[in-house]
Write a protein that holds these residues in place. Structure first.
Motif, short mmCIF file in Angstrom:
data_model
loop_
_atom_site.label_atom_id
_atom_site.label_comp_id
_atom_site.label_asym_id
_atom_site.label_seq_id
_atom_site.Cartn_x
_atom_site.Cartn_y
_atom_site.Cartn_z
N HIS A 24 -0.59 0.46 11.26
CA HIS A 24 -0.55 1.85 11.73
C HIS A 24 0.78 2.51 11.35
CE1 HIS A 24 -4.26 2.48 13.92
NE2 HIS A 24 -4.15 1.30 14.48
N PHE A 25 1.88 1.77 11.49
CA PHE A 25 3.19 2.36 11.15
C PHE A 25 3.26 2.72 9.66
CE2 PHE A 25 7.46 1.74 9.40
CZ PHE A 25 8.13 2.77 10.06
N TYR A 26 2.91 1.77 8.80
CA TYR A 26 3.00 2.03 7.36
C TYR A 26 2.02 3.12 6.92
CZ TYR A 26 6.24 -1.78 6.35
OH TYR A 26 7.36 -2.58 6.27
N TYR A 27 0.85 3.15 7.57
CA TYR A 27 -0.12 4.19 7.21
C TYR A 27 0.39 5.56 7.65
CZ TYR A 27 -4.73 6.15 6.20
OH TYR A 27 -5.76 6.87 5.66
N ALA A 28 1.10 5.61 8.78
CA ALA A 28 1.72 6.86 9.21
C ALA A 28 2.76 7.32 8.19
CB ALA A 28 2.37 6.67 10.58
N GLU A 29 3.57 6.38 7.70
CA GLU A 29 4.57 6.70 6.67
C GLU A 29 3.90 7.24 5.41
OE1 GLU A 29 8.48 5.27 6.85
OE2 GLU A 29 7.67 6.47 8.49
N PHE A 30 2.81 6.60 5.03
CA PHE A 30 2.04 7.04 3.86
C PHE A 30 1.52 8.46 4.04
CE2 PHE A 30 -2.40 7.19 2.13
CZ PHE A 30 -2.07 7.29 0.78
N GLN A 31 0.96 8.74 5.22
CA GLN A 31 0.44 10.07 5.48
C GLN A 31 1.55 11.13 5.49
OE1 GLN A 31 -2.67 10.97 5.57
NE2 GLN A 31 -3.53 8.92 5.51
N LEU A 32 2.69 10.77 6.09
CA LEU A 32 3.77 11.75 6.22
C LEU A 32 4.47 12.04 4.89
CD1 LEU A 32 5.28 13.44 8.35
CD2 LEU A 32 6.90 11.55 8.57
N TYR A 33 4.76 10.98 4.12
CA TYR A 33 5.60 11.16 2.93
C TYR A 33 4.82 11.24 1.62
CZ TYR A 33 9.31 10.07 6.23
OH TYR A 33 10.16 10.10 7.31
N CYS A 34 3.65 10.63 1.57
CA CYS A 34 2.88 10.64 0.32
C CYS A 34 1.78 11.70 0.32
CB CYS A 34 2.27 9.26 0.05
SG CYS A 34 3.50 7.93 -0.08
N LYS A 35 1.12 11.90 1.46
CA LYS A 35 0.03 12.87 1.53
C LYS A 35 0.40 14.14 2.28
CE LYS A 35 -4.22 11.54 1.59
NZ LYS A 35 -5.54 11.01 2.00
N ARG A 36 1.60 14.15 2.88
CA ARG A 36 2.09 15.33 3.62
C ARG A 36 1.11 15.76 4.71
NH1 ARG A 36 7.29 14.89 2.11
NH2 ARG A 36 7.45 14.68 -0.14
N ASP A 37 0.48 14.79 5.35
CA ASP A 37 -0.46 15.08 6.43
C ASP A 37 0.21 14.68 7.75
OD1 ASP A 37 -2.52 15.17 8.32
OD2 ASP A 37 -4.04 14.55 6.87
N GLU A 38 0.90 15.63 8.36
CA GLU A 38 1.66 15.33 9.57
C GLU A 38 0.75 14.98 10.74
OE1 GLU A 38 5.48 17.54 10.99
OE2 GLU A 38 3.80 18.34 12.18
N VAL A 39 -0.41 15.61 10.82
CA VAL A 39 -1.32 15.37 11.93
C VAL A 39 -1.75 13.90 11.96
CG1 VAL A 39 -3.59 15.92 12.91
CG2 VAL A 39 -2.14 17.76 12.00
N ALA A 77 0.83 -1.21 0.00
CA ALA A 77 0.00 0.00 0.00
C ALA A 77 0.86 1.26 0.00
CB ALA A 77 -0.92 -0.01 1.21
N LEU A 78 1.92 1.24 0.82
CA LEU A 78 2.83 2.39 0.87
C LEU A 78 3.50 2.63 -0.48
CD1 LEU A 78 4.33 4.61 2.43
CD2 LEU A 78 5.98 2.87 3.17
N HIS A 79 3.87 1.56 -1.17
CA HIS A 79 4.53 1.72 -2.47
C HIS A 79 3.54 2.17 -3.55
CE1 HIS A 79 8.11 -0.05 -0.71
NE2 HIS A 79 8.75 0.41 -1.76
N TYR A 80 2.29 1.80 -3.43
CA TYR A 80 1.30 2.39 -4.34
C TYR A 80 1.28 3.91 -4.13
CZ TYR A 80 -0.77 -2.20 -5.44
OH TYR A 80 -0.99 -3.50 -5.88
N GLY A 81 1.38 4.33 -2.87
CA GLY A 81 1.44 5.76 -2.57
C GLY A 81 2.66 6.42 -3.18
N GLU A 82 3.81 5.74 -3.13
CA GLU A 82 5.02 6.27 -3.74
C GLU A 82 4.86 6.44 -5.25
OE1 GLU A 82 8.74 4.40 -3.01
OE2 GLU A 82 8.58 4.51 -0.83
N GLN A 83 4.03 5.60 -5.83
CA GLN A 83 3.75 5.68 -7.27
C GLN A 83 2.71 6.76 -7.58
OE1 GLN A 83 5.76 4.10 -9.27
NE2 GLN A 83 5.04 2.03 -9.67
N HIS A 84 2.29 7.49 -6.54
CA HIS A 84 1.27 8.55 -6.65
C HIS A 84 -0.11 8.00 -6.98
CE1 HIS A 84 4.68 11.21 -6.44
NE2 HIS A 84 5.19 10.70 -7.55
N ASP A 85 -0.30 6.69 -6.73
CA ASP A 85 -1.62 6.09 -6.91
C ASP A 85 -2.30 6.09 -5.53
OD1 ASP A 85 -3.85 4.70 -7.64
OD2 ASP A 85 -2.77 3.14 -8.75
N VAL A 86 -2.71 7.28 -5.09
CA VAL A 86 -3.18 7.47 -3.72
C VAL A 86 -4.48 6.71 -3.45
CG1 VAL A 86 -4.01 9.19 -2.05
CG2 VAL A 86 -2.02 9.69 -3.48
#
Length: 443
Positions: A341-356, A307-316
């Motif tokens: 939870h950890f990977y979803y946090a990484e996705f939010q921080l690096y792919c969606k830029r949602d720090e909260v 899922a995180l790598h799909y995010g890296e591919q910009h396929d949000v």
């Protein structure tokens, strides 16, 4: 009932070894069920371990089913009903029947264990393999079992000379010189103490003796991947995959190797000139994670990473869909939810830029399993976020709130109180106040 529980506590089985879900790799067990399909002796042990994982996940009926399968496989190989090999299985069956309130069945299995012990003059205890070795120090099954149990659970402060797991692995290899997997396990521990030459010699010896054994190739690939011989690791894992093409575990190991390659490329700089190479490697990662998720149903780590790598591919949208499916699977299985939870946090921080949202999920991971790899990484990431905020503003309430949370989860109450007090002085927040009150009441 108390007398029954006292008897159960004296048994030697998974229920009394103080194991946690993370001590037993569910995907490794699935792999063993596939690879050892013709080896009924090995399967009896695998079904025992799988049964206990199912119990920890809350699936009592599946626990009983797996233990029944283990017993059935044993009986297909042996006629004797009271063999010492059944101590663990009968012990597990006694425990699960106790938890299911089948007390007569529980008593029946306790009597079977007692009969075996009377025949062996064998006193039950928590350390089954160790006690068995005290009685029969040269039996290869006990030596191997105890070595593997130590390998899976021993991570204390030792030297190479006094490490119990290294000592026991050496002893097991002496009694079973043709067990090449034990040699790789020993190699994996030796490199922790920088004994590289002996470690590599053991792995090469295992590969020379078992060049077409999928598990030997897979563990050897893992050895080389951990110690930065990535090309050798990939070559070995690809060969293992040729021999066992539906191995989700091997696909996952290959994905991890390609992730390391990607990181190396990105760290070398000249990102724009290397972007096509990075993309090719990312494609390999996604392919192997998809295969791992397909062939090993419910492989939470592989699904989360995919899922995180799909995010890296910009396929949000695809990433979000995959994460939701993974959250549901982890909750249903009651297994590895902290990982999601950890990977979803990484996705939010690096792919969606949602720090909260990233902070929220890092905190959830840390709270659920602070001692896990993901829990430790979450603590590190939260500290980094707090540090970044404080570098911009030394009176940032959010930063002190994060630090207060970290201290609270580590059990450091005075520092946690200090963090929440500072957070409240710089920023109004009901959650900080609630946590502060709870901490003060508990001191």
């Amino acid at each position: 009932m108390d007398q029954l529980r006292t008897k159960l506590d004296q048994l030697e089985c998974h229920f009394t070894w103080a194991l946690k879900k993370d001590d037993i790799d569910l995907n490794r067990l699935d792999e063993q069920l596939k690879l050892d399909v013709e080896k009924k002796e090995e399967l009896t042990q695998t079904y025992n371990a799988l049964a206990y994982v199912k119990f920890l996940q809350g699936f009592q009926e599946e626990t009983l089913s797996n233990l029944t399968t283990s017993l059935k496989l044993y009986k297909e190989c042996h006629e004797e009903e009271f063999n010492k090999s059944l101590i663990v299985t009968y012990g597990n069956l006694a425990w699960i029947n106790y938890h299911m309130a089948n007390y007569s069945e529980c008593e029946s299995y306790l009597q079977k264990v007692q009969k075996i012990n009377e025949n062996l003059v064998f006193v039950c205890s928590r350390e089954c393999f160790k006690k068995a070795l005290d009685l029969e120090p040269e039996v290869d099954k006990w030596n191997a079992g105890y070595a593997i149990a130590l390998y899976r659970t021993e991570y204390g402060e030792f030297t190479i000379e006094n490490s119990p797991v290294i000592k026991q692995l050496r002893r097991a290899i002496e009694t079973i010189p043709d067990d090449d997997i034990l040699k790789i396990f020993l190699a994996m521990r030796l490199v922790m103490y920088k004994s590289y030459e002996e470690a590599e010699r053991l792995v090469e010896e295992a590969l020379e003796r078992s060049p077409n054994h999928p598990r030997v190739l897979r563990y050897a690939g893992r050895f080389f991947s951990k110690y930065r011989s990535l090309d050798r690791a990939i070559s070995l894992l690809r060969k293992a995959l040729e021999l066992s093409p539906h191995s989700g575990f091997t696909h996952h190991q290959l994905a991890l190797c390609y992730k390391m390659k990607k990181i190396q490329l990105l760290q070398e700089g000249n990102h724009h000139t290397r972007s096509s190479m990075v993309q090719q490697i990312r494609d390999q990662i996604i392919y192997h994670l998809e295969m791992a998720s397909t062939h090993a149903t419910g492989f939470i780590k592989a699904m989360s990473d995919l899922a995180l790598h799909y995010g890296e591919q910009h396929d949000v949208s695809r990433a979000e869909e995959m994460f939701q499916m993974t959250f549901e699977t982890a909750k249903e299985k009651n297994y590895n939810l902290h990982v999601v939870h950890f990977y979803y946090a990484e996705f939010q921080l690096y792919c969606k830029r949602d720090e909260v949202l990233a902070i929220k999920h890092y905190m959830a991971c840390l709270k659920m399993n602070p001692g896990s790899h993901e829990g430790k990484r979450s603590e590190y990431k939260l500290n980094r976020i707090a540090e970044k905020h404080m570098n911009k503003n030394t009176q940032d309430g959010k930063a002190y709130g994060i630090l207060g949370f970290i201290y609270k989860e580590k059990g450091e109450k005075s520092q946690a109180i200090e963090g929440y007090e500072k957070a409240l002085s710089y920023r109004e927040n009901d959650e900080y106040l609630t946590n502060l009150c709870a901490l003060r009441l508990s001191t």
